[in-house]
Design a protein around this motif. Structure first.
Motif, PDB file in Angstrom:
ATOM      1  N   GLU A 197      15.503 -12.482 -23.396  1.00 18.22           N
ATOM      2  CA  GLU A 197      15.616 -12.199 -21.963  1.00 18.22           C
ATOM      3  C   GLU A 197      16.988 -11.618 -21.629  1.00 18.22           C
ATOM      4  N   PHE A 198      18.021 -12.157 -22.250  1.00 15.71           N
ATOM      5  CA  PHE A 198      19.360 -11.635 -22.021  1.00 15.71           C
ATOM      6  C   PHE A 198      19.500 -10.233 -22.608  1.00 15.71           C
ATOM      7  N   ALA A 199      18.995 -10.053 -23.833  1.00 15.16           N
ATOM      8  CA  ALA A 199      19.128  -8.755 -24.488  1.00 15.16           C
ATOM      9  C   ALA A 199      18.397  -7.662 -23.735  1.00 15.16           C
ATOM     10  N   ALA A 200      17.309  -8.016 -23.060  1.00 14.95           N
ATOM     11  CA  ALA A 200      16.491  -7.019 -22.380  1.00 14.95           C
ATOM     12  C   ALA A 200      17.023  -6.646 -21.001  1.00 14.95           C
ATOM     13  N   LEU A 201      18.068  -7.296 -20.536  1.00 10.79           N
ATOM     14  CA  LEU A 201      18.636  -6.939 -19.239  1.00 10.79           C
ATOM     15  C   LEU A 201      19.195  -5.515 -19.289  1.00 10.79           C
ATOM     16  N   LEU A 250      23.865  -8.702 -28.712  1.00 14.89           N
ATOM     17  CA  LEU A 250      22.420  -8.563 -28.872  1.00 14.89           C
ATOM     18  C   LEU A 250      21.866  -7.514 -27.921  1.00 14.89           C
ATOM     19  N   HIS A 251      22.402  -7.447 -26.718  1.00 12.33           N
ATOM     20  CA  HIS A 251      21.990  -6.416 -25.763  1.00 12.33           C
ATOM     21  C   HIS A 251      22.220  -5.025 -26.354  1.00 12.33           C
ATOM     22  N   CYS A 252      23.396  -4.815 -26.949  1.00 15.45           N
ATOM     23  CA  CYS A 252      23.691  -3.518 -27.571  1.00 15.45           C
ATOM     24  C   CYS A 252      22.787  -3.264 -28.777  1.00 15.45           C
ATOM     25  N   TRP A 253      22.521  -4.298 -29.563  1.00 15.90           N
ATOM     26  CA  TRP A 253      21.648  -4.174 -30.729  1.00 15.90           C
ATOM     27  C   TRP A 253      20.225  -3.798 -30.302  1.00 15.90           C
ATOM     28  N   ALA A 254      19.760  -4.382 -29.200  1.00 17.37           N
ATOM     29  CA  ALA A 254      18.387  -4.155 -28.738  1.00 17.37           C
ATOM     30  C   ALA A 254      18.193  -2.777 -28.127  1.00 17.37           C
ATOM     31  N   LEU A 255      19.269  -2.027 -27.903  1.00 14.95           N
ATOM     32  CA  LEU A 255      19.112  -0.668 -27.391  1.00 14.95           C
ATOM     33  C   LEU A 255      18.415   0.230 -28.405  1.00 14.95           C
ATOM     34  N   VAL A 256      18.482  -0.149 -29.701  1.00 12.99           N
ATOM     35  CA  VAL A 256      17.846   0.650 -30.753  1.00 12.99           C
ATOM     36  C   VAL A 256      16.353   0.354 -30.819  1.00 12.99           C
ATOM     37  N   ALA A 257      15.989  -0.922 -30.830  1.00 16.94           N
ATOM     38  CA  ALA A 257      14.585  -1.341 -30.905  1.00 16.94           C
ATOM     39  C   ALA A 257      14.497  -2.785 -30.435  1.00 16.94           C
ATOM     40  N   GLN A 258      13.266  -3.234 -30.114  1.00 15.02           N
ATOM     41  CA  GLN A 258      13.100  -4.584 -29.596  1.00 15.02           C
ATOM     42  C   GLN A 258      11.975  -5.349 -30.288  1.00 15.02           C
TER      43      GLN A 258
END
Length: 306
Positions: free
Chosen positions: A46-50, A74-82
């Protein structure tokens, strides 16, 4: 000729470390692709997807008992894929990076052989492998803890300014990752104060403390909030159950067969006996304080939170 032999020995040593890191990567791959996130992992997601870093900071301040650094990364990491595998890979990478770090720490404390053994234990530890496959901050906590210890030892042994900065900045990053990182910092302070360098290098220690205090001031109120509202998991259990669960988790991990869980107490006793059977050396005091101070403080805080 001695230079050639030394170079070949160093290559062989790092070959062992690389092989252990590769082995741990294979072990981490087992189960990393499970198709669903459990409740704590959903919280991280939930935090990463903000949509922005400021929103991550705002939510960490308002809703969570944990500091924001892991969620920002994790937010920056999730910019690549989720997808699940990609998200959990962030934890795996911090775990794998910890293996050469623990080798460096073990080599500084007890020598090359001890460093390789420490790397092997970390590479195959069920406790660390379990957290390495989770979408949580715990493998980052381990990485920053080892990085901070390596910096402390470099500063103590080599009088290295690089070591001092690594010790301080990694410790500050640890506080911004998990509040329980303060337990390691207390242990490190005990190592320095009880050592021979305290009188001669007190100014550097005080500057290290100032760096941590001033650097953590922006988040200090949220630390107080978390300390007040969070009473610790398992605080209602009897003390001997807490000790047993802690030793079992540190030796054999979570969710193991009953016979393996029972062996956790035996392994813990073996480790403590091994620690205290070390010959009198400069490494004995740091190892004892590093191992026992955080555990004792954790138990005290948990019991106090009942």
């Amino acid at each position: 000729m001695p230079r050639i032999v030394a170079r070949e020995g160093a290559s062989s040593t790092w070959g062992w470390v690389a092989g252990l890191t590769y082995l741990s990567a294979i072990l981490c791959a087992i189960g990393i692709g499970r198709p669903s996130l459990y409740i704590d992992e959903v919280h991280s997601f939930e935090f990463a997807a903000l949509p922005s870093v400021p929103l991550v900071l705002l939510n960490a301040a308002a809703r969570d008992a944990y500091p924001p650094l892991y969620f920002i990364l994790l937010h920056c990491w999730a910019l690549v894929a989720q997808d699940e595998i990609w998200l959990r890979m962030s934890s795996v990478l911090f775990h794998l990076a910890s293996i050469p770090l623990i080798f460096l720490v073990g080599r500084r404390l007890l020598g090359r052989e001890a460093g390789i053994v420490a790397a092997a234990l970390l590479a195959c530890s069920p406790f660390h492998l379990g957290f390495a496959r989770e979408l949580r901050m715990y493998s980052l906590v381990g990485f920053l803890s080892l990085l901070s210890m390596e910096g402390l030892l470099a500063w103590l042994q080599d009088r290295s300014r690089r070591g001092w900065w690594t010790w301080g900045l990694a410790g500050l990053a640890l506080l911004y990752t998990h509040f329980m990182g303060v337990l390691l910092l207390v242990a490190q302070l005990a190592i320095v104060v009880t050592g021979e360098e305290w009188r001669r290098r007190r100014g550097d220690v005080l500057r290290w403390m100032a760096l941590l205090i001033i650097g953590f001031l922006p988040w200090s109120l949220f630390f107080v909030k978390a300390f007040v509202v969070t009473h610790g998991y398992g605080g209602e259990a009897p003390l001997h159950h807490l000790v047993y669960a802690l030793l079992r988790a540190l030796t054999v991990g979570f969710g193991q067969a009953d016979w393996l869980n029972q062996s956790g107490q035996v392994l813990a006793v073996v480790m403590l006996v091994g620690l205290w059977s070390l010959p009198s050396s400069p490494a004995r005091n740091p190892l004892a304080l590093w191992a026992l101070v955080p555990l004792a403080l954790e138990l005290i805080l948990t019991v106090a939170g009942k």
